[in-house]
Design an enzyme around this catalytic site. Structure first.
Site, PDB file in Angstrom:
ATOM      1  N   GLU A 313       0.986  -9.818  -2.649  1.00 13.06           N
ATOM      2  CA  GLU A 313       1.885 -10.180  -3.751  1.00 13.06           C
ATOM      3  C   GLU A 313       3.056 -11.018  -3.233  1.00 13.06           C
ATOM      4  OE1 GLU A 313       2.360  -7.391  -7.528  1.00 13.06           O
ATOM      5  OE2 GLU A 313       3.691  -6.798  -5.914  1.00 13.06           O
ATOM      6  N   GLU A 316       1.759 -14.443  -2.483  1.00 10.88           N
ATOM      7  CA  GLU A 316       1.546 -15.126  -3.775  1.00 10.88           C
ATOM      8  C   GLU A 316       2.876 -15.694  -4.284  1.00 10.88           C
ATOM      9  OE1 GLU A 316       0.086 -12.408  -6.734  1.00 10.88           O
ATOM     10  OE2 GLU A 316      -0.048 -13.940  -8.290  1.00 10.88           O
ATOM     11  N   CYS A 339       1.316  -3.549 -10.257  1.00  8.27           N
ATOM     12  CA  CYS A 339       0.708  -2.290  -9.780  1.00  8.27           C
ATOM     13  C   CYS A 339       0.720  -1.157 -10.804  1.00  8.27           C
ATOM     14  CB  CYS A 339       1.304  -1.808  -8.464  1.00  8.27           C
ATOM     15  SG  CYS A 339       2.870  -2.424  -8.079  1.00  8.27           S
ATOM     16  N   SER A 359       1.579 -11.057 -11.371  1.00  8.47           N
ATOM     17  CA  SER A 359       0.877 -11.259 -10.097  1.00  8.47           C
ATOM     18  C   SER A 359      -0.599 -10.924 -10.285  1.00  8.47           C
ATOM     19  CB  SER A 359       1.480 -10.327  -9.035  1.00  8.47           C
ATOM     20  OG  SER A 359       0.587 -10.207  -7.950  1.00  8.47           O
ATOM     21  N   LYS A 398      -4.141   5.152 -14.680  1.00  5.62           N
ATOM     22  CA  LYS A 398      -5.018   4.786 -13.560  1.00  5.62           C
ATOM     23  C   LYS A 398      -6.484   5.050 -13.910  1.00  5.62           C
ATOM     24  CE  LYS A 398      -2.150   3.339 -10.430  1.00  5.62           C
ATOM     25  NZ  LYS A 398      -2.239   1.941  -9.991  1.00  5.62           N
ATOM     26  N   GLU A 401      -7.605   2.106 -15.670  1.00  5.24           N
ATOM     27  CA  GLU A 401      -7.700   0.992 -14.717  1.00  5.24           C
ATOM     28  C   GLU A 401      -9.028   1.034 -13.952  1.00  5.24           C
ATOM     29  OE1 GLU A 401      -5.039   1.030 -11.329  1.00  5.24           O
ATOM     30  OE2 GLU A 401      -4.610  -1.085 -11.587  1.00  5.24           O
ATOM     31  N   GLU A 406     -13.606  -5.547 -14.801  1.00  9.35           N
ATOM     32  CA  GLU A 406     -13.378  -6.521 -13.716  1.00  9.35           C
ATOM     33  C   GLU A 406     -13.123  -5.845 -12.361  1.00  9.35           C
ATOM     34  OE1 GLU A 406     -11.625  -6.162 -16.494  1.00  9.35           O
ATOM     35  OE2 GLU A 406      -9.456  -6.267 -16.166  1.00  9.35           O
ATOM     36  N   CYS A 556       6.483   5.671 -10.727  1.00 12.87           N
ATOM     37  CA  CYS A 556       5.289   6.519 -10.623  1.00 12.87           C
ATOM     38  C   CYS A 556       5.623   7.997 -10.544  1.00 12.87           C
ATOM     39  CB  CYS A 556       4.490   6.130  -9.387  1.00 12.87           C
ATOM     40  SG  CYS A 556       3.961   4.428  -9.432  1.00 12.87           S
TER      41      CYS A 556
END
Ligand code: SF4
Ligand code: SF4
Ligand code: SF4
Ligand code: FES
Length: 640
Positions: A313, A316, A339, A359, A398, A401, A406, A556
């Protein structure tokens, strides 16, 4: 509850008027007439004008039961469990909603109060359908505790014998069983005020009232971001996360499977609470032992891929800055972190045209999954088809996710199962293990070494701090100019924080950044994300380079899968544990992690943002908008 600590502003509440705070401004301490006398159960005290009876009672350790009240949320005053007797008032008063403005005398447990509370609880139980022993909230249920405290031994007002509603198990993250709902509306206030998502609402009236999604759509078909914050505040088992424990046990019991687990930092600072430890007691090394004893073949640290995230990241961002400042390309800046899967789904729904700012780096959980089924499998000579990849996460989002189509760049599903902190605690208890008293053991390598920078990902501001430590040093060749690497401007609990970091001298490769002041921002809770996104839409963030957003209040460590209860104080204690642990680690900057150096040497040979990194560690997003699905669920099963 100190209102300043609430992670949202009451002034900007989108809650229906009936669910807004009935706030009464307390007069400044010390001003003339600022305090008022109150006598609670014969104890005299003076409190600031506008203090509620509940707050006054708490200050002298008089416990008044509550149900709809929650320290993170605006007042609702709907359950009446907190009733007390106020002298000269004909009816019993809800103490959470009664501001003291004149001297009063209060009784908190008179016969009338006790009878009233018992009746209220009985009325709640009349419409409640569920069996405690099979309920996710058994032994941690506020309704169950109230029934016990108030000596409910029979159903005075009757009790329904059949479920009234279909369960909604459509979501990968959150399951709803409205048969156990007591209409406290904490979930509604959480979703509307705390998260500014607003997929839940109280509908219909009187005995027909129920909590519903838009047109009773399945949760998976509305704009729920899977954050699970509603679960954390639901006092009953009406809301729970989708629990994959049985599938994980089946994999562990299958000798043909190689089952690995990665553990994220914030569950390690919180899981002890499920075993009676004080919030903020880290049990990382005892947990490693527990996981091995349960039968996991390898125990790894998500911090390894948190460090990898910073490398990807951060690179990037630097490449984008070069494209903008040197190549004069039009690139969407500031860059946002990626994230937090709740945040990613939030922007996909609410600001789909701004996805170019996010990102492309996968979250540490997903990077981990991709690396396990490629580099690790290759090194160990294991067929990736035989690997079952499990994660311990603080987060219900999560789970969603993991199921994103993908997320299979390794040729396999990157992460097979995401367990929340609560779910793993249940599995450990099932084994009869006393987690706090287990011997300590280390993580396995090569995926078990993380730096302090990665560890602080668990708290709001942590990703930004980790990124600053690495990016600044890569650009200037020097450490960040903060004592003990503590990038204090991005730490704390304020909903939105920012920092500016001038680059006075840059290395040859990054000369174009010399004289640039890097501007960053941090926000937590999607209500704050909304504020930041609205600033972006108004063009007010043009000077900013990097913005961290975490969907959950506190980051988190306040995730929807963390131990219940949650409160600002509990989240602060968890954050302290994380910061304390990180300062004792041998490496505190992501780029110094020796295993990160190894993976770029051995496997991701083109370095960060190279082709293989792009294939395995980066992703794309789905502009979802506010599309609502066609299906209907949560049908009434029987008439009310
Ligand atoms: S919600 Fe509470 S009272 Fe109801 S079944 Fe679950 S544990 Fe029992
Ligand atoms: S998971 Fe989050 S977005 Fe979904 S209903 Fe609950 S609070 Fe709202
Ligand atoms: S689902 Fe839970 S939080 Fe929401 S109203 Fe019902 S009991 Fe309260
Ligand atoms: S806790 Fe006071 S009315 Fe619900």
């Amino acid at each position: 509850m100190d209102k300043k600590k609430r992670p949202f502003s009451e002034k900007t509440s989108r809650a229906p008027v009936s669910q807004r705070p009935q706030s009464f401004e307390k007069t400044a301490k010390g001003a003339l007439g600022a305090t008022v006398k109150v006598i609670i159960d014969d104890i005299e005290l003076h409190v600031p004008m506008g203090t509620t009876i509940l707050e006054a009672a708490k200050s002298i350790n008089v416990n008044i039961p509550t149900l709809c009240q929650h320290d993170d949320l605006c007042l609702a005053g709907v359950c009446r469990v907190c009733i007390v007797e106020v002298e000269d008032q004909k009816t019993l008063q809800a103490s959470c909603a009664y501001p003291i403005t004149v001297p009063i005398k209060v009784k908190t447990y008179s016969p009338k109060v006790r009878r009233g509370r018992r009746n209220i609880i009985q009325l709640l139980l009349r419409n409640h359908y569920g069996e405690c022993y099979s309920c996710s909230k058994n032994n941690n249920c506020e309704l169950q505790s109230l029934a016990k405290e108030y000596g409910v031994k029979s159903y005075t007002f009757g009790h329904i014998e059949e479920p009234r509603y279909e369960q909604d198990n459509s979501s990968y993250s959150v399951e709803r069983d409205m048969n156990k709902c007591v209409l406290c509306r904490r979930c509604v206030r959480t979703c509307i005020d705390l998260q500014e998502v607003g997929v839940l609402e109280a509908v219909e009236k009187g005995a027909e009232t129920r909590i519903a999604t838009y047109l009773d759509k399945p949760l998976n078909d509305v704009i729920c971001i899977n954050c699970g914050q509603c679960i954390n505040r639901c006092p009953t088992g009406a809301l729970k996360a989708k629990d994959p424990a049985e599938e994980v046990w089946a994999a562990i019991d299958d000798p043909a499977k190689h089952v690995i687990i990665q553990t994220a930092p914030s569950p390690r600072a919180a899981i002890g609470e499920e075993f009676g430890l004080a919030p903020g007691t880290s049990v990382t090394k005892q947990l490693n032992t527990a996981l091995r004893r349960m039968g996991f073949d390898k125990v790894f640290d998500t911090n390894f891929t948190a460090d990898l995230t910073i490398m990807e990241e951060g690179t990037e961002l630097l490449l984008k800055l070069r494209d903008v400042l040197v190549n004069k390309k039009k690139i969407a800046l500031p860059q946002f972190t990626s994230c937090s899967p709740g945040w990613v789904k939030y922007i996909e729904h609410f600001y789909p045209d701004k996805l170019g700012h996010v990102s492309t780096a996968k979250s540490p959980q997903q990077m981990f999954g991709a690396i396990v089924k490629t580099w690790y499998a290759e090194r160990e000579g294991i067929d990736p088809a035989d690997i079952v990849s499990v994660s311990l996460m603080p987060c219900s989002a999560k789970k969603f996710e993991c199921e994103r189509p993908e997320m299979d760049d390794s040729g396999f599903k990157d992460v097979d199962f995401a367990l929340t902190t609560r779910e793993l605690a249940g599995m450990i208890k099932e084994c009869g293990m006393d987690l706090p008293n287990l011997p300590k053991s280390e993580f396995d390598n090569p995926l078990g070494t993380g730096t302090g920078a990665a560890l602080i990902f668990g708290t709001t501001g942590g990703v930004m701090e980790a990124a600053i430590r690495t990016v600044y040093e890569i650009v200037t060749g020097e450490e960040v100019p903060f004592n003990k690497l503590r990038v204090t401007p991005v730490r704390g609990t304020e909903g939105i924080r920012e920092a500016a970091l001038p680059v006075k001298k840059a290395k040859k490769e990054w000369k174009f950044l010399e004289g640039v002041t890097l501007k960053v921002m941090v926000g937590h809770g999607t209500a704050n994300a909304k504020k930041i996104m609205d600033m972006l839409c108004r063009g007010e963030l043009s000077g900013y380079h990097f913005i961290e957003i975490m969907a959950c209040p506190g980051g988190c460590l306040g995730g929807g899968g963390q131990p219940i209860p949650t409160s600002p104080e509990i989240r602060e204690a968890r954050a302290k544990a994380i910061y304390k642990e990180e300062e004792g680690l041998p490496y505190r900057k992501s780029h110094e992690n020796p295993f990160i150096k190894l993976i770029y040497k051995e496997f991701l040979k083109e370095g960060p943002c190279g082709d293989l990194s792009h294939k395995l560690l980066h992703t794309k997003y789905t502009p979802r908008g506010k599309w609502i699905g066609k299906k209907k669920v949560a049908k009434r099963l029987i008439a009310v």
